[in-house]
Motif scaffolding. Structure first.
Motif, PDB file in Angstrom:
ATOM      1  N   GLY A 418      13.702  22.414  -7.824  1.00  0.00           N
ATOM      2  CA  GLY A 418      14.322  21.204  -7.307  1.00  0.00           C
ATOM      3  C   GLY A 418      14.671  21.240  -5.843  1.00  0.00           C
ATOM      4  N   LEU A 419      14.229  22.265  -5.131  1.00  0.00           N
ATOM      5  CA  LEU A 419      14.560  22.401  -3.706  1.00  0.00           C
ATOM      6  C   LEU A 419      13.370  21.962  -2.872  1.00  0.00           C
ATOM      7  CD1 LEU A 419      16.402  25.846  -3.795  1.00  0.00           C
ATOM      8  CD2 LEU A 419      17.418  23.562  -3.762  1.00  0.00           C
ATOM      9  N   THR A 420      13.352  20.703  -2.485  1.00  0.00           N
ATOM     10  CA  THR A 420      12.281  20.160  -1.658  1.00  0.00           C
ATOM     11  C   THR A 420      12.872  19.365  -0.511  1.00  0.00           C
ATOM     12  OG1 THR A 420      12.142  18.155  -2.987  1.00  0.00           O
ATOM     13  CG2 THR A 420      10.691  19.986  -3.613  1.00  0.00           C
ATOM     14  N   GLY A 421      12.023  19.092   0.490  1.00  0.00           N
ATOM     15  CA  GLY A 421      12.488  18.304   1.623  1.00  0.00           C
ATOM     16  C   GLY A 421      13.536  19.051   2.438  1.00  0.00           C
ATOM     17  N   THR A 422      14.314  18.307   3.211  1.00  0.00           N
ATOM     18  CA  THR A 422      15.373  18.884   4.039  1.00  0.00           C
ATOM     19  C   THR A 422      16.717  18.428   3.508  1.00  0.00           C
ATOM     20  OG1 THR A 422      13.957  18.951   6.000  1.00  0.00           O
ATOM     21  CG2 THR A 422      16.330  19.013   6.359  1.00  0.00           C
ATOM     22  N   GLN A 423      17.539  19.375   3.125  1.00  0.00           N
ATOM     23  CA  GLN A 423      18.846  19.054   2.555  1.00  0.00           C
ATOM     24  C   GLN A 423      19.802  20.209   2.780  1.00  0.00           C
ATOM     25  OE1 GLN A 423      18.792  18.840  -1.840  1.00  0.00           O
ATOM     26  NE2 GLN A 423      16.654  19.505  -1.754  1.00  0.00           N
ATOM     27  N   ASP A 424      21.077  19.951   2.495  1.00  0.00           N
ATOM     28  CA  ASP A 424      22.091  20.984   2.640  1.00  0.00           C
ATOM     29  C   ASP A 424      22.066  21.912   1.432  1.00  0.00           C
ATOM     30  OD1 ASP A 424      22.752  19.659   4.938  1.00  0.00           O
ATOM     31  OD2 ASP A 424      24.578  18.748   4.141  1.00  0.00           O
ATOM     32  N   LEU A 425      22.300  23.190   1.707  1.00  0.00           N
ATOM     33  CA  LEU A 425      22.300  24.233   0.681  1.00  0.00           C
ATOM     34  C   LEU A 425      23.721  24.739   0.473  1.00  0.00           C
ATOM     35  CD1 LEU A 425      20.883  26.534  -1.039  1.00  0.00           C
ATOM     36  CD2 LEU A 425      20.761  27.808   1.113  1.00  0.00           C
ATOM     37  N   TYR A 426      24.083  24.935  -0.787  1.00  0.00           N
ATOM     38  CA  TYR A 426      25.377  25.525  -1.119  1.00  0.00           C
ATOM     39  C   TYR A 426      25.139  26.793  -1.931  1.00  0.00           C
ATOM     40  CZ  TYR A 426      27.435  21.096   0.316  1.00  0.00           C
ATOM     41  OH  TYR A 426      27.813  19.983   1.036  1.00  0.00           O
ATOM     42  N   LEU A 427      25.682  27.894  -1.475  1.00  0.00           N
ATOM     43  CA  LEU A 427      25.683  29.135  -2.236  1.00  0.00           C
ATOM     44  C   LEU A 427      27.091  29.311  -2.791  1.00  0.00           C
ATOM     45  CD1 LEU A 427      23.640  31.475   0.145  1.00  0.00           C
ATOM     46  CD2 LEU A 427      22.803  30.068  -1.754  1.00  0.00           C
ATOM     47  N   ARG A 428      27.217  29.106  -4.097  1.00  0.00           N
ATOM     48  CA  ARG A 428      28.519  29.208  -4.760  1.00  0.00           C
ATOM     49  C   ARG A 428      28.575  30.524  -5.515  1.00  0.00           C
ATOM     50  NH1 ARG A 428      31.099  28.256  -9.613  1.00  0.00           N
ATOM     51  NH2 ARG A 428      33.175  27.291  -9.469  1.00  0.00           N
ATOM     52  N   PHE A 429      29.726  31.176  -5.452  1.00  0.00           N
ATOM     53  CA  PHE A 429      29.868  32.513  -6.009  1.00  0.00           C
ATOM     54  C   PHE A 429      30.747  32.448  -7.260  1.00  0.00           C
ATOM     55  CE2 PHE A 429      29.805  32.907  -1.262  1.00  0.00           C
ATOM     56  CZ  PHE A 429      28.444  33.123  -1.181  1.00  0.00           C
ATOM     57  N   SER A 430      30.265  33.062  -8.349  1.00  0.00           N
ATOM     58  CA  SER A 430      30.983  32.980  -9.619  1.00  0.00           C
ATOM     59  C   SER A 430      31.093  34.350 -10.255  1.00  0.00           C
ATOM     60  CB  SER A 430      30.278  32.005 -10.575  1.00  0.00           C
ATOM     61  OG  SER A 430      28.965  32.445 -10.862  1.00  0.00           O
ATOM     62  N   GLY A 431      32.135  34.506 -11.072  1.00  0.00           N
ATOM     63  CA  GLY A 431      32.370  35.766 -11.753  1.00  0.00           C
ATOM     64  C   GLY A 431      33.791  35.839 -12.264  1.00  0.00           C
ATOM     65  N   GLY A 432      34.274  37.034 -12.424  1.00  0.00           N
ATOM     66  CA  GLY A 432      35.614  37.242 -12.954  1.00  0.00           C
ATOM     67  C   GLY A 432      36.679  37.180 -11.892  1.00  0.00           C
ATOM     68  N   SER A 433      37.769  37.890 -12.111  1.00  0.00           N
ATOM     69  CA  SER A 433      38.884  37.905 -11.177  1.00  0.00           C
ATOM     70  C   SER A 433      38.681  38.989 -10.126  1.00  0.00           C
ATOM     71  CB  SER A 433      40.198  38.140 -11.921  1.00  0.00           C
ATOM     72  OG  SER A 433      40.169  39.391 -12.585  1.00  0.00           O
ATOM     73  N   GLY A 434      39.384  38.867  -9.007  1.00  0.00           N
ATOM     74  CA  GLY A 434      39.279  39.851  -7.937  1.00  0.00           C
ATOM     75  C   GLY A 434      38.038  39.629  -7.097  1.00  0.00           C
ATOM     76  N   TYR A 435      37.827  40.547  -6.143  1.00  0.00           N
ATOM     77  CA  TYR A 435      36.642  40.436  -5.286  1.00  0.00           C
ATOM     78  C   TYR A 435      35.386  40.722  -6.105  1.00  0.00           C
ATOM     79  CZ  TYR A 435      39.907  40.382  -1.381  1.00  0.00           C
ATOM     80  OH  TYR A 435      40.902  40.050  -0.519  1.00  0.00           O
ATOM     81  N   LEU A 436      34.338  39.912  -5.865  1.00  0.00           N
ATOM     82  CA  LEU A 436      33.140  39.972  -6.694  1.00  0.00           C
ATOM     83  C   LEU A 436      32.039  40.834  -6.087  1.00  0.00           C
ATOM     84  CD1 LEU A 436      32.915  36.210  -7.758  1.00  0.00           C
ATOM     85  CD2 LEU A 436      34.122  38.094  -8.888  1.00  0.00           C
ATOM     86  N   PHE A 437      31.626  40.520  -4.872  1.00  0.00           N
ATOM     87  CA  PHE A 437      30.523  41.247  -4.241  1.00  0.00           C
ATOM     88  C   PHE A 437      30.484  40.893  -2.764  1.00  0.00           C
ATOM     89  CE2 PHE A 437      28.869  37.334  -6.096  1.00  0.00           C
ATOM     90  CZ  PHE A 437      28.180  36.748  -5.055  1.00  0.00           C
ATOM     91  N   ASN A 438      29.645  41.608  -2.031  1.00  0.00           N
ATOM     92  CA  ASN A 438      29.336  41.298  -0.635  1.00  0.00           C
ATOM     93  C   ASN A 438      27.921  40.727  -0.558  1.00  0.00           C
ATOM     94  OD1 ASN A 438      31.785  42.277   0.173  1.00  0.00           O
ATOM     95  ND2 ASN A 438      31.001  44.211   1.002  1.00  0.00           N
TER      96      ASN A 438
END
Length: 448
Positions: A418-438
């Motif tokens: 579903g990623l076509t043309g020119t549009q804004d991208l959102y990278l959303r981070f999900s997981g448990g509690s506390g810091y997740l990853f780098n």
């Protein structure tokens, strides 16, 4: 992220709507913008207000860059008070310039020897540093601040600075020495406007000069009338005057009692940089840099410019099919950055629901895969690729494993659609509690 960073990291929690792209940096407070155009990018040199400051508590300077005026790459702090062994405090407003392949960053600091402000020079072979002390001592010292530098068409460079006065020197071609003495520019009401109610300062000139030349005309844009300041400007037929006051550029606004201008032309348009207190916790000592696009009037005068939360339109598209640094961000929520073991910076201090927005991404015929360079000490987190908003349409999800350390990097990949043309991208981070990853970098694969 190191254990120490985990212990002391402070996140600026953002409640701003996703469409807001001013201020241009959201994870630290920035001030006193100084843009420099070099090799197709704008490099932005800023001060750094410490979290929770109740004074101008500033210990280092920061560098950012952009190829499109909306996505800004965090290059960290390549210069600090520690760069200058003779400096005591106050890493305040400076400006950088390039000459003969070297980059010179002029900054005011308070000296250990005298306890007065002086101007030092950092030098680097790269616009992003690291910078070293070019002299081992101040270049000039007369108890005043806010240097601005301009190289004229004939090669003569000038360094201007001052609060409460306005002075200049003629720099030699080495950019770290000057010929002649310090010259004080007469602050006349004809040249710099009339201030009322302050017999000691009859003109509007306060501080933060930004001197440049455009179409044969010299501009001096400055912070006017404290406090709160507005941005005004004067023009001159020559680099040293006589100056004629032209009026207001940006009226007083923006929940910071100071302001600081920076103006450049980039990819055929003109841009005005400034700062305000628009971030959560922001104010006069916790400021943030923002930018607006503008057009000069036909006679070369500058129109009145107001602060916005939307910022300028994109000056270019971003190519997702080449490696993009994770710290290239149009808007970030909840994240911070830090130095990465693989070089450059990485995004860290990521919690569930945090996200990064990247604007004007040119997916073309469509992306089919997404790869990300990640590190973590926990398993089960993921990078969600979304459009339309941080909770918008899900294009794909990459799972992040436990890599055994915050700087133990691995690359994960997943399919996207579903990623076509020119549009804004959102990278959303999900997981448990506390810091997740780098997150160090990302890249898409597929059609272009």
């Amino acid at each position: 992220m190191t254990r120490l960073a985990l212990a002391v990291g402070v996140v600026l929690t953002l409640a701003a709507p996703a469409h807001a792209d001013n201020p241009i940096v959201q994870h630290v407070y920035t001030a006193d913008p100084a843009p420099l155009v070099h090799n197709g990018r704008v490099y932005l040199y800023t001060g750094h207000d410490e979290d929770g400051s109740t004074w101008f508590t500033m210990k280092d300077w920061r560098v950012w860059s952009s190829a499109d005026m909306v996505n800004w790459t965090d290059h960290g702090s390549p210069m600090s008070l520690n760069t200058f062994s003779w400096a005591k405090q106050d890493a305040w407003a400076g400006q950088a310039v390039e000459r003969n392949g070297k980059f010179y960053w002029y900054v005011p600091v308070v000296t250990k020897a005298t306890g007065r402000p002086a101007i030092g020079v950092g030098v680097s072979d790269s616009p992003t540093g690291p910078f070293r002390d070019a002299l081992g001592r101040p270049l000039v010292e007369n108890g005043e601040i806010d240097p601005t530098v301009m190289i004229d068409d004939n090669g003569q460079a000038y360094l201007y600075w001052g609060n409460p006065n306005l002075s200049y020197v003629r720099l030699n071609t080495d950019m770290i020495s000057y010929s002649g003495g310090i010259t004080r520019i007469p602050l006349t009401t004809a040249g710099f406007g009339t201030r009322t109610g302050d017999a000691n300062r009859p003109t509007l000139y306060e501080e933060g000069p930004w001197v440049y030349k455009r179409n044969g005309l010299y501009y001096n844009v400055f912070a006017a009338k404290c406090c709160s300041e507005f941005i005004a400007y004067s023009t001159s037929p020559g680099p040293t005057g006589p100056w004629t006051y032209r009026g207001t550029v940006m009226p007083t606004q923006g929940s910071s009692f100071t302001n600081h201008p920076g103006i450049v032309d980039f990819k055929g348009s003109s841009y005005f940089f400034y700062h305000n207190g628009a971030l959560p916790g922001g104010g006069g000592f916790t400021r943030s840099v923002a930018v607006e696009k503008f057009s000069y009037n036909a006679d070369g005068t500058i129109p009145t410019i107001n602060m916005t939360t939307t910022g300028p339109p994109a000056a270019d598209t971003l190519n997702p099919y080449v490696r993009q640094e994770a710290e290239t961000i149009a808007w970030g929520s909840g994240i911070e950055t830090e130095a990465a073991s693989e070089g450059g910076m990485n995004v860290g201090f990521i919690n569930n629901g945090d996200y990064i927005k990247v604007k004007n991404v040119a997916f073309g015929g469509g992306a089919t895969t997404f790869s990300a360079r990640v590190a973590s000490t926990v398993a089960g987190s993921s990078v969600e690729v979304r459009t339309g908003g941080p909770n918008g349409t899900l294009a794909g999800r990459c799972t992040v494993p436990n890599t055994g350390g915050w700087q133990n990097w691995t690359t994960v990949s997943c399919g996207v659609s579903g990623l076509t043309g020119t549009q804004d991208l959102y990278l959303r981070f999900s997981g448990g509690s506390g810091y997740l990853f780098n997150l160090n970098w990302w890249q898409f694969g597929g059609a272009r």
